[in-house]
Design an enzyme around this catalytic site. Structure first.
Site, mmCIF file in Angstrom:
data_model
loop_
_atom_site.group_PDB
_atom_site.id
_atom_site.type_symbol
_atom_site.label_atom_id
_atom_site.label_comp_id
_atom_site.label_asym_id
_atom_site.label_seq_id
_atom_site.Cartn_x
_atom_site.Cartn_y
_atom_site.Cartn_z
ATOM 1 N N GLU A 32 -30.323 67.656 -16.627
ATOM 2 C CA GLU A 32 -29.127 68.279 -17.198
ATOM 3 C C GLU A 32 -27.910 67.715 -16.454
ATOM 4 O O GLU A 32 -27.849 67.806 -15.229
ATOM 5 C CB GLU A 32 -29.168 69.795 -17.021
ATOM 6 C CG GLU A 32 -30.403 70.461 -17.595
ATOM 7 C CD GLU A 32 -30.549 71.897 -17.098
ATOM 8 O OE1 GLU A 32 -29.534 72.499 -16.696
ATOM 9 O OE2 GLU A 32 -31.685 72.391 -17.087
ATOM 10 N N ARG A 75 -30.289 68.856 -25.897
ATOM 11 C CA ARG A 75 -29.332 69.938 -26.083
ATOM 12 C C ARG A 75 -27.951 69.450 -25.641
ATOM 13 O O ARG A 75 -27.804 68.852 -24.561
ATOM 14 C CB ARG A 75 -29.737 71.160 -25.245
ATOM 15 C CG ARG A 75 -28.799 72.362 -25.415
ATOM 16 C CD ARG A 75 -29.189 73.491 -24.473
ATOM 17 N NE ARG A 75 -28.224 74.584 -24.516
ATOM 18 C CZ ARG A 75 -28.088 75.525 -23.571
ATOM 19 N NH1 ARG A 75 -28.884 75.499 -22.511
ATOM 20 N NH2 ARG A 75 -27.191 76.471 -23.674
ATOM 21 N N TYR A 77 -23.880 70.797 -25.238
ATOM 22 C CA TYR A 77 -23.138 72.062 -25.213
ATOM 23 C C TYR A 77 -21.970 71.991 -24.238
ATOM 24 O O TYR A 77 -21.867 71.079 -23.410
ATOM 25 C CB TYR A 77 -24.050 73.229 -24.850
ATOM 26 C CG TYR A 77 -24.895 73.041 -23.611
ATOM 27 C CD1 TYR A 77 -25.950 72.134 -23.600
ATOM 28 C CD2 TYR A 77 -24.675 73.799 -22.460
ATOM 29 C CE1 TYR A 77 -26.749 71.980 -22.478
ATOM 30 C CE2 TYR A 77 -25.475 73.647 -21.340
ATOM 31 C CZ TYR A 77 -26.507 72.736 -21.357
ATOM 32 O OH TYR A 77 -27.305 72.569 -20.252
ATOM 33 N N ASP A 79 -20.440 73.917 -21.167
ATOM 34 C CA ASP A 79 -20.880 74.869 -20.162
ATOM 35 C C ASP A 79 -19.676 75.608 -19.575
ATOM 36 O O ASP A 79 -18.519 75.355 -19.922
ATOM 37 C CB ASP A 79 -21.657 74.125 -19.068
ATOM 38 C CG ASP A 79 -22.528 75.066 -18.244
ATOM 39 O OD1 ASP A 79 -22.840 76.162 -18.735
ATOM 40 O OD2 ASP A 79 -22.872 74.706 -17.102
ATOM 41 N N GLU A 85 -21.887 69.252 -21.396
ATOM 42 C CA GLU A 85 -23.180 69.125 -20.719
ATOM 43 C C GLU A 85 -24.231 68.610 -21.691
ATOM 44 O O GLU A 85 -24.237 68.963 -22.880
ATOM 45 C CB GLU A 85 -23.627 70.475 -20.132
ATOM 46 C CG GLU A 85 -24.941 70.387 -19.352
ATOM 47 C CD GLU A 85 -25.141 71.551 -18.390
ATOM 48 O OE1 GLU A 85 -24.202 72.353 -18.234
ATOM 49 O OE2 GLU A 85 -26.231 71.639 -17.791
ATOM 50 N N THR A 88 -31.457 66.509 -21.385
ATOM 51 C CA THR A 88 -32.364 65.584 -22.067
ATOM 52 C C THR A 88 -33.532 66.328 -22.693
ATOM 53 O O THR A 88 -33.926 67.407 -22.238
ATOM 54 C CB THR A 88 -32.935 64.536 -21.102
ATOM 55 O OG1 THR A 88 -33.782 65.194 -20.138
ATOM 56 C CG2 THR A 88 -31.835 63.787 -20.374
ATOM 57 N N TRP A 473 -35.506 75.531 -26.901
ATOM 58 C CA TRP A 473 -36.558 74.671 -26.358
ATOM 59 C C TRP A 473 -37.939 75.031 -26.909
ATOM 60 O O TRP A 473 -38.810 74.177 -26.999
ATOM 61 C CB TRP A 473 -36.585 74.758 -24.830
ATOM 62 C CG TRP A 473 -35.327 74.247 -24.189
ATOM 63 C CD1 TRP A 473 -34.385 74.973 -23.540
ATOM 64 C CD2 TRP A 473 -34.871 72.885 -24.160
ATOM 65 N NE1 TRP A 473 -33.363 74.165 -23.101
ATOM 66 C CE2 TRP A 473 -33.630 72.875 -23.464
ATOM 67 C CE3 TRP A 473 -35.377 71.687 -24.647
ATOM 68 C CZ2 TRP A 473 -32.905 71.707 -23.246
ATOM 69 C CZ3 TRP A 473 -34.646 70.513 -24.432
ATOM 70 C CH2 TRP A 473 -33.439 70.533 -23.743
#
Length: 507
Positions: A32, A75, A77, A79, A85, A88, A473
Site C-alpha cells: 500500500e 484498490r 482511494y 486516504d 493511495e 496492489t 478484498w
C-alpha cells in the site's frame, strides 16, 4: 472490514490445516503506497486536498466514489489527509507485487497529468503538480508505505516483536529511501516518526508493525502482517528485495513456530526497537554499534555457532551494542542454512523468483556496505544513490544550501514532474527490473494466480455492463440489474466457484 479478529493470541494455537496452501510456505504479498501532493507555479493558492480531488475526478465520474477497485484487482482511494493511495492486488511472488506497485505509479501519474491540464485552465499555464512517492512532506508530516504478508496464525505477536523487528529495522541498510534532514542525511525516511515496535495504534503512536488484524482470509489460519516501518522506494530492486528477504525470514519463523523449536533469531531481540531504528538511520557508516540486544551473550554465542566474526569497533564502551550489519549477517546466514535444507519448498513458494538469487543479492549488498564500497550498490539502494548524488552536487557547488538539497531530495521522489530519477535510469546509474510494456500490462490486468484475477474480471464486466456493484478484498456484489454476491475468502484461489459463475452470468 471483514474477518476482523482479536490479534492478541500469545502463542501457537490449535493447528488445523484447512486450505491447500496452509502447510506450505506459499504467501500473499501486497504493498500500500500513499503519495504526497503539492503544486508549484500556480498564479493563485491551490490546496493539495483540492488537487487530490481533481486527480480523482475521472474515478469519481466512473464509479461515484473516491474509494474503488480497478480492473487489475487493486484498490485506488483517497486516504486520510487527502493522500492518494494505491493498494496492489494480491500477489504470490515479490516480482509480481513489484509489477503491480509500478502499475500503481503509472495510474497515479496519469491521474496527476490529467489534473494538471485542468488545473492550468484555472491556475495559470505554469501550474505544476508534484506527486511524491516518499514518506515525509515539506511540512514534516509523515505518511506511509505499508507491506502486507499473509502469515500463519501460529506465529504469535511476541515472536514477531522479538524475531522480526530486528530484521525490519536493519533491513533498511539496503531498502532505506534516504532523507535530507536538519542534521544532514539519514538512511530512512520513517525512523523519526515511529514510536513503538508492535501496536494497534496508527495515528497517536506509529508502530513498526500494526496489529490491526484484517487477514482478508480465514482468520483461524492466517494473520495479515501489516508492516509500517518500510520506506517508499523508487528503486525496483529495493522494492523486490524488501519483500523477498522478509518472506525468507518469515519462512524460517513459521517453520520454527510450527515445529516448536528455536529459529535462531531469538538472540537478536532489541532492547529498544524505536531507538535502534533512529540510531541505525543516522549511522551512514553502517558499521557503528548503535543498537542494544537484550542478551549480548546469546548473540555472540550464535555468531560463533554460525562462524560469523563479531564487529569490534566501540564495543568496550557499549558491551550490549551491536551493529546493524552484524544483525543482518546473522539473519542472512540462518536463512541460507534453512534454504539448504528446504530449497524445493521455498522454490515452490516463489513462482517467479529464484531464492538463491535473492540470497546472492542480499549478501552482495551487505558485503558492499561492510566494505564501505557504496558505489557498488548505488544503482540499487535508494539512499546510497541519493546520498552519492548529493555529495557530487556539493562538490560542484560547495554553497549548495539546505533548501536546494531538499529540493533535490523531493525531486528524486516526484513521479510526475521529477527529473532526477528518470535521468539516473536513462544514464544507467540506477537499474530497472521491469520493462515499460510489462508495467502497462499490469495496469490493465491482475495477477493470474490469486483471487485478484476473479475480482478484476468482475470489476471489468460490471463496468462494461453498467451494473450497480460493490466489492472489497473478499466480497463481490451486484444490486442491479440483479442481486448476487460471491465471497472470495481464499486469497490463493483463482478458480471460479458456483456463486462467482452465477454472479458473472447475471451481468
Amino acid at each position: 472490514m471483514p474477518q476482523l479478529r482479536d490479534s492478541s493470541n500469545q502463542g501457537p494455537g490449535n493447528i488445523t490445516p484447512r486450505s491447500p496452501d496452509y502447510d506450505s510456505f506459499h504467501r500473499i504479498f501486497g504493498i500500500e503506497t500513499e503519495y504526497g501532493v503539492s503544486v508549484t507555479g500556480a498564479d493563485k493558492p491551490c490546496d493539495p486536498g483540492q488537487v487530490a480531488m481533481m486527480m480523482f475526478r475521472p474515478i469519481l465520474s466512473r464509479t461515484r466514489s473516491t474509494n474503488t477497485y480497478l480492473e487489475n484487482g487493486s484498490r485506488l482511494y483517497l486516504d486520510v489527509g487527502s493522500h492518494p493511495e494505491y493498494a496492489t492486488a494480491e500477489a504470490r511472488d515479490p516480482s509480481v507485487a513489484l509489477k503491480q506497485d509500478l502499475a500503481g505509479e503509472a495510474i497515479m501519474r496519469r491521474l496527476a497529468l490529467g489534473a494538471q491540464l485542468r488545473l492550468r485552465k484555472t491556475h495559470g499555464e505554469h501550474a505544476t503538480i508534484h506527486l511524491f512517492k516518499d514518506n515525509v512532506d515539506s511540512a514534516g508530516h509523515a505518511f506511509g508505505c505499508h507491506e502486507n504478508y499473509l502469515v500463519r496464525r501460529y506465529v504469535s505477536l511476541p515472536i514477531i516483536k522479538a524475531q522480526l523487528l530486528p530484521f525490519l529495522v536493519t533491513r533498511q541498510l539496503f531498502t532505506g529511501a534516504g532523507r535530507v534532514t536538519e542534521t544532514g542525511f539519514e538512511i530512512t525516511q520513517r525512523a523519526a516518526f515511529l514510536d513503538e515496535g508492535v501496536s494497534s495504534s496508527t495515528t497517536r503512536f506509529r508502530p513498526m508493525v500494526n496489529t490491526r488484524d484484517e487477514p482478508h482470509a480465514d482468520p483461524d489460519e492466517f494473520r495479515r502482517l501489516h508492516v509500517i516501518i518500510g520506506d517508499s522506494n523508487r528503486s525496483q530492486w529495493a522494492t523486490s528485495m524488501k519483500l523477498a528477504t522478509t518472506h525468507l525470514v518469515l519462512c524460517v519463523m513459521e517453520d520454527a513456530a510450527k515445529q516448536g523449536v528455536a529459529s535462531g533469531f531469538e538472540c537478536c531481540a532489541l532492547v529498544d526497537p524505536s531507538q535502534s531504528n533512529k540510531a541505525m538511520s543516522a549511522d551512514l557508516s553502517c558499521s557503528e554499534p548503535v543498537m542494544e540486544v537484550e542478551d549480548i551473550d546469546a548473540f555472540r554465542s550464535m555468531q560463533q555457532t554460525l562462524g560469523l566474526r563479531p564487529a569490534v569497533s566501540g564495543h568496550e564502551n557499549h558491551p550490549q551494542a551491536v551493529t546493524a550489519l552484524e544483525i543482518q549477517y546473522l539473519y542472512l546466514t540462518i536463512v541460507s542454512r534453512f534454504i539448504e535444507s528446504h530449497h524445493a519448498q521455498i522454490e515452490q513458494s516463489l513462482p517467479d523468483t529464484d531464492c538463491l538469487d535473492v540470497l546472492n543479492e542480499w549478501r552482495a549488498a551487505l558485503d558492499a556496505l561492510a566494505a564501505k564500497d557504496f558505489s557498488a550498490v548505488s544503482d540499487r539502494v535508494d539512499w546510497v544513490a541519493k546520498y552519492l548524488l548529493l555529495n557530487k552536487m556539493k562538490k560542484r557547488n560547495p554553497a549548495l544550501s539546505m533548501t536546494q538539497a531538499r529540493q533535490i531530495d523531493m525531486n528524486y521522489h516526484d513521479i510526475v514532474n521529477g527529473s532526477i530519477y528518470p535521468s539516473l535510469v536513462a544514464h544507467g546509474l540506477v537499474e530497472t527490473l521491469v520493462a515499460d510494456d510489462v508495467v502497462e500490462h499490469a495496469v490493465e490486468n491482475p495477477p493470474e494466480d490469486t483471487r485478484a484475477a476473479l475480482r478484476g474480471a468482475f470489476v471489468r464486466q460490471a463496468l462494461d455492463t453498467r451494473a450497480t456493484f460493490t466489492c472489497d478484498w473478499t466480497h463481490l456484489k451486484t444490486t442491479a440489474p440483479a442481486r448476487h454476491t460471491a465471497e472470495l475468502i481464499d486469497p490463493f484461489a483463482f478458480a471460479p466457484d458456483a456463486d462467482y459463475r452465477q454472479l458473472i452470468d447475471s451481468l
